[in-house]
Every structure is written in structure tokens, then in C-alpha cells.
Design an enzyme around this catalytic site. Structure first.
Site, PDB file in Angstrom:
ATOM      1  CD  GLU A   2      -2.806  -1.148   2.459  1.00 23.64           C
ATOM      2  OE1 GLU A   2      -2.805  -0.364   3.281  1.00 23.64           O
ATOM      3  OE2 GLU A   2      -3.805  -2.112   2.423  1.00 23.64           O
ATOM      4  CG  HIS A  46      -6.138   0.054   4.911  1.00 30.05           C
ATOM      5  ND1 HIS A  46      -4.894  -0.640   5.106  1.00 30.05           N
ATOM      6  CD2 HIS A  46      -6.973  -0.231   6.029  1.00 30.05           C
ATOM      7  CE1 HIS A  46      -5.211  -1.253   6.230  1.00 30.05           C
ATOM      8  NE2 HIS A  46      -6.408  -1.231   6.622  1.00 30.05           N
TER       9      HIS A  46
END
Ligand code: 9EZ
Length: 526
Positions: free
Chosen positions: A260, A278
Site C-alpha cells: 500500500e 484502506h
């Protein structure tokens, strides 16, 4: 008391800290590791989210630090053993964002079914594409939930409200418990075969990493839709890409990624793929919930000595803690060790305290055993307060017994665990004043220090086996620090318990298991 808030924390939490008697609060976010290290020595408490890295290096410099509070669940950014060594309590807030995450999952599910992100982008591009964005109803469709802890259960409840049929797989929850929630328990195979939509709500563990891979996808219904708002990497992104590209997978929604941000992931170019960065736990309400919880916990600890949601300290009064700490450490290690050797979900844990240890209040030790047993499967959500609750919620029966004397030992703690598939027992003692030892594993007598990277090998009792194991590990540059060999009488086999200098990588483990006389090799992290 000086408190440093080093990550963004909802103002409501900061206010609670500021109002506490004698508290002085500094909010300093975005510090570099060096800046943080240079100021940490003055603080009694540190409040973080996921950005601040609480490393050994930082802890060395934290002369007064007594507590680290994480607003949220994940503790990947905290070196817990280093904190424990210096008596620093590490707390998190495991309940503050469950509803928010469940709601995000439902949002993704409906967005996927009705192509809302794609349709929004199209209309904002001045197009009016009604045919292209025809969706699917979720009414009467089957939702397969993998993992039915706190979040998975709420997803199930909400999905039932939307009149979906809910089936679920969770290897650690007794089927009757799911039935009582109106969820049909199924095997993973059956879930793959029957589900129109699949959502995952497990922690990232050695069993769940890459769970949704090409093989799993091949067992699913054509056109299945997959949602993951749990942890990155549980869905194999390469396999998902191929499934989406071929049409086997009708659509997918990811909130979490292997890395990420996901950078140049080819998934981002697919029309039937939607995503969020997220955001599962990101709502105003959840941020307030976790900030209030962490602030109250820190105040309770620093002003009143009350520990809530600590992951590294059991709830025991300070003067008793000194005397029972060795048993608490032993109990937790026995649980952690045994948990990693089990197959099938636990149904019963019986704990026998013998000798000196039986003279203490053993409740905190039982909590430690349960924390040890549950942490390898549930990770950061487990702490010294909720471990018994989590056990009860999974249908695990806990039985305690005490006897004043122990055969051969001055003190002995024995765990006997039943699962759906097996029974297993382990015993440990304290040597001298402080030294924990595992002294029995089923019928195998041994004397092992329960710490570090361990490897439990079941092998045939033949000459040369130990040599071949040593050679294999050596070839992979893994050093054996300690070794115990013995026979397990009833099963006629041998057991070898090793301590190695580092985690055994996948390829080395594969090679070990393929050795002709090795029946099983289980890596254990203590
Ligand atoms: C699911 C799991 C393991 C799993 C692991 C944990 C709740 N939960 N579920 C599928 N902690 C293997 C396959």
C-alpha cells in the site's frame, strides 16, 4: 504526567487527556524517527496510530515511558517484546472500529453489485451509459463469509437485513455458535461452491496469507464477486487479476493491498475492479471511538493503575505481579506453543496447576494461557482482558484444576486441549526462580526453553535423520541454537525440537518436509 500524541488523534481524545489531573499533553505529529527519539525521554505516555514506529531504538531512549496507546487495532508498528522488557504497557482499542469496517464491506458489496464507482466516473465524464452499468440484485443471493469474529458477524447481520442467505467458514468457531446467529456453517470448499459473493474477515496469519489464490478461485461459481476489507495479501492479486480478466470472477472490491499504496497494480486498469485506499476503519465515528478509548485507557492506567486492553501485561496488582510473573510468562508461552501445533478448532482447554503455582490466584494465568492459545490465530485483537471472552465467543470450554503437589516437579502447569480433530497436551515448569521450561509434549519428555524461532519435527526413528535435517538447514544458512531429541512412545516415532537463529523460510521448510524420514515439520514462533 507528560503525554505525547505523535499521530493524528481525534480532538475528543486529546481533550480527555488534557482534562486528566496533572496531565500535560503535547500533540506533535509528523516527527522524523530522530526528532521523536530526541524528545521521548520526557514523556510518561505515548499515543499513536499507525504512522509512528515504536522501535527498540526509540524505547531505549524512552527513560520515563510507562505506556504506549494505539488508537485502533494493528500493532505492526510497535516492537512489543522491546516494550515488555522495559515494563512499558502496550494497549490498543480492539473494538472501536468493528461496525465501521463491517459497514464499509457492505458499501463495497453494493457498489460492486451496482457498479456505482464506474457509473459515477462515466457520468462525471459527461456520458449517460444505462446499458453498460446494468447491475445485479443481492436479494436472495448467497454471501459466503470467511472469518466470523466481531467484524464478520456484523457483516452477517447486516447482510441478513438485506435478505441475503449467509453461509460462513471459520475454523476456530464452533458451528452451533454460527447457527445461533442465523449463519449456516459450511466447509471452505462448500463456501466456494455456493457463494455468489465472498467476503473475508480474518487476520493475516500463515494460514490466511494468499488464501484466495488461483486454486481457490477455480472452485468458485462463475461470475463470483469478491470483497476484501480485511488485510492485504489474503487475496492473491495476481490470481485475482487473472480471474477478473477471464470473467471467472465477475467483480472484485479491495480496500487493502499486498503493498500500500498499490502503485502500478494492473488491477487498477480493470473495469470490473473497484477499490478504496484502506478506508475500512475510517469514519468520523470510529476515529472518535478509538481516540476516546485510548485516552481513557491511558488515564486509567497512569492515574489509577488500572490496565485495560493491554497486549503485554496481564491484569494483576503490582506487588503480586513480581511473584507470579514467571508463571504468567510460562502460561502464555505454553499456550502460544501449543496453539501452533494444533489441527482443527479448539473445543476444550483444560489447565491443571500443580505444586507451588496452585497456591496463587491462578485466574490471571488462565487468561495468559488463553491469550497464548488465541494470539497465533486472531493476532492483534487478543489482549489480557478479552482473551476469555474471545474463547467463550468461539465455544471453547475452559476448565481449571489445582493440586498442591506435582510429581517430579516443584511446580507444573499442564494444558490439555481438544480440537475437532485431535487432543494434545503440554506441560511446563519454572526452574529456579524465573526460568520457564517445557517439560512434556504429549508423551515426549523434554526440557526446552520456550522462546525464539522453534521447529517441531516428527520423524521416523532411523539413523541419519538428524544429519539430513542439519545438512538441509545448513544449506539454507540456518543455524541450530538448541536441539532436543526424544521418542514418543505411544506413536512409535521420534520428535525433534529445534531452536534456530531465524525464521525458517518457505523453501527450506519444503525441503525439510520432503526428506524421506521426516513426517511433519512445524515452525513455531514464540
Ligand atoms: C480461514 C482461516 C484459516 C481463519 C483464520 C482465522 C478467523 N480465522 N479464520 C480460512 N483466524 C484458514 C482458512
Amino acid at each position: 504526567m507528560k503525554i505525547l500524541v505523535s499521530d493524528n488523534l481525534s480532538e475528543t481524545g486529546v481533550e480527555i487527556l488534557k482534562k486528566a489531573q496533572g496531565f500535560e499533553v503535547d500533540v506533535k505529529t509528523g516527527l522524523t524517527p530522530d526528532e521523536l527519539k530526541s524528545i521521548i525521554k520526557d514523556y510518561d505516555g505515548l499515543v499513536i496510530r499507525s504512522a509512528t514506529k515504536v522501535t527498540t531504538d526509540l524505547i531505549q531512549a524512552a527513560d520515563k515511558l510507562k505506556v504506549v496507546g494505539r488508537a485502533g487495532i494493528g500493532l505492526d508498528n510497535v516492537d512489543i517484546p522491546a516494550a515488555s522488557q522495559r515494563g512499558i504497557v502496550v494497549m490498543n482499542t480492539p473494538e472501536g472500529n468493528t461496525i465501521t469496517t463491517a459497514e464499509h464491506t457492505i458499501s463495497l458489496l453494493l457498489s460492486l453489485a451496482r457498479k456505482i464507482p464506474q457509473a459515477t466516473a462515466s457520468l462525471k465524464g459527461q456520458k449517460w451509459e444505462k446499458k453498460k452499468f446494468e447491475g445485479r440484485e443481492i436479494f436472495n443471493k448467497t454471501l459466503g463469509i470467511i472469518g466470523t469474529g466481531k467484524i464478520g458477524s456484523i457483516v452477517a447481520d447486516r447482510a441478513k437485513g438485506l435478505k441475503m442467505k449467509v453461509i460462513a467458514y471459520d475454523p476456530f468457531i464452533q458451528p452451533e455458535i454460527l447457527e445461533n446467529q442465523g449463519i449456516e456453517p459450511v466447509t471452505l470448499e462448500e463456501l466456494y461452491q455456493r457463494a455468489d459473493f465472498i467476503t473475508i474477515h480474518t487476520p493475516k496469519t500463515k494460514d490466511t496469507l494468499g488464501l484466495i489464490n488461483a486454486q481457490a478461485i477455480s472452485k468458485m461459481k462463475d461470475g463470483v464477486m469478491i470483497v476484501n476489507a480485511s488485510r492485504g495479501g489474503i487475496v492473491d492479486e495476481q490470481a485475482l487479476f487473472e480471474g477478473l480478466k477471464s470473467g471467472k470472477v465477475g467483480g472484485a472490491a479491495l480496500d487493502v493491498f499486498e503493498t500500500e499504496p498499490p502503485g502500478g497494480s494492473p488491477l487498477l486498469d480493470l473495469d470490473n475492479f473497484i477499490c478504496t485506499p484502506h478506508l475500512g476503519a475510517s469514519t468520523a465515528e470510529a476515529q472518535v471511538n478509538v481516540a476516546v478509548a485510548v485516552a481513557e485507557q491511558i488515564v486509567d492506567y497512569l492515574l489509577f493503575g488500572v490496565i485495560k486492553n493491554a497486549v503485554n501485561v496481564p491484569s494483576v496488582s503490582a506487588n503480586l505481579l513480581e511473584r507470579v510473573r514467571p508463571y504468567l510468562v510460562l502460561s502464555e508461552r505454553l499456550g502460544t506453543f501449543q496453539s501452533q501445533t494444533l489441527e482443527g478448532g479448539m473445543t476444550e482447554v483444560s489447565i491443571e496447576y500443580q505444586g507451588e503455582v496452585a497456591g496463587f490466584d491462578t485466574k490471571p494465568m488462565t487468561v495468559s494461557v488463553l491469550k497464548g492459545l488465541l494470539t497465533p490465530i486472531l493476532k492483534d485483537v487478543v489482549n489480557f482482558v478479552n482473551a476469555p471472552i474471545l474463547a467463550r465467543e468461539r465455544g471453547i470450554r475452559v476448565i481449571e484444576s489445582k493440586t498442591d503437589t506435582a510429581d517430579y516437579f516443584l511446580n507444573l502447569i499442564t494444558l490439555r486441549v481438544k480440537t475437532q480433530k485431535m487432543e494434545s497436551s503440554i506441560s511446563g515448569t519454572i526452574f529456579g526462580k524465573y526460568e520457564p521450561r517445557i517439560v512434556r509434549l504429549n508423551n515426549f519428555r523434554l526440557e526446552a526453553i520456550p522462546e525464539g524461532h522453534m521447529l517441531l519435527i516428527y520423524n521416523e526413528d532411523k539413523p541419519g535423520v538428524i544429519g539430513s535435517i542439519g545438512m538441509t538447514l545448513g544449506k539454507h544458512r540456518i543455524n541450530i541454537e538448541r536441539m532436543q531429541v526424544g521418542q514418543e512412545k505411544e506413536k512409535g516415532g521420534n520428535i525433534i525440537l529445534l531452536t534456530t537463529d531465524r525464521v525458517i523460510p518457505g523453501p527450506a521448510l519444503k525441503e525439510l518436509i520432503s526428506l524421506p524420514s521426516v513426517k511433519k515439520a512445524l515452525p513455531l514462533e514464540l
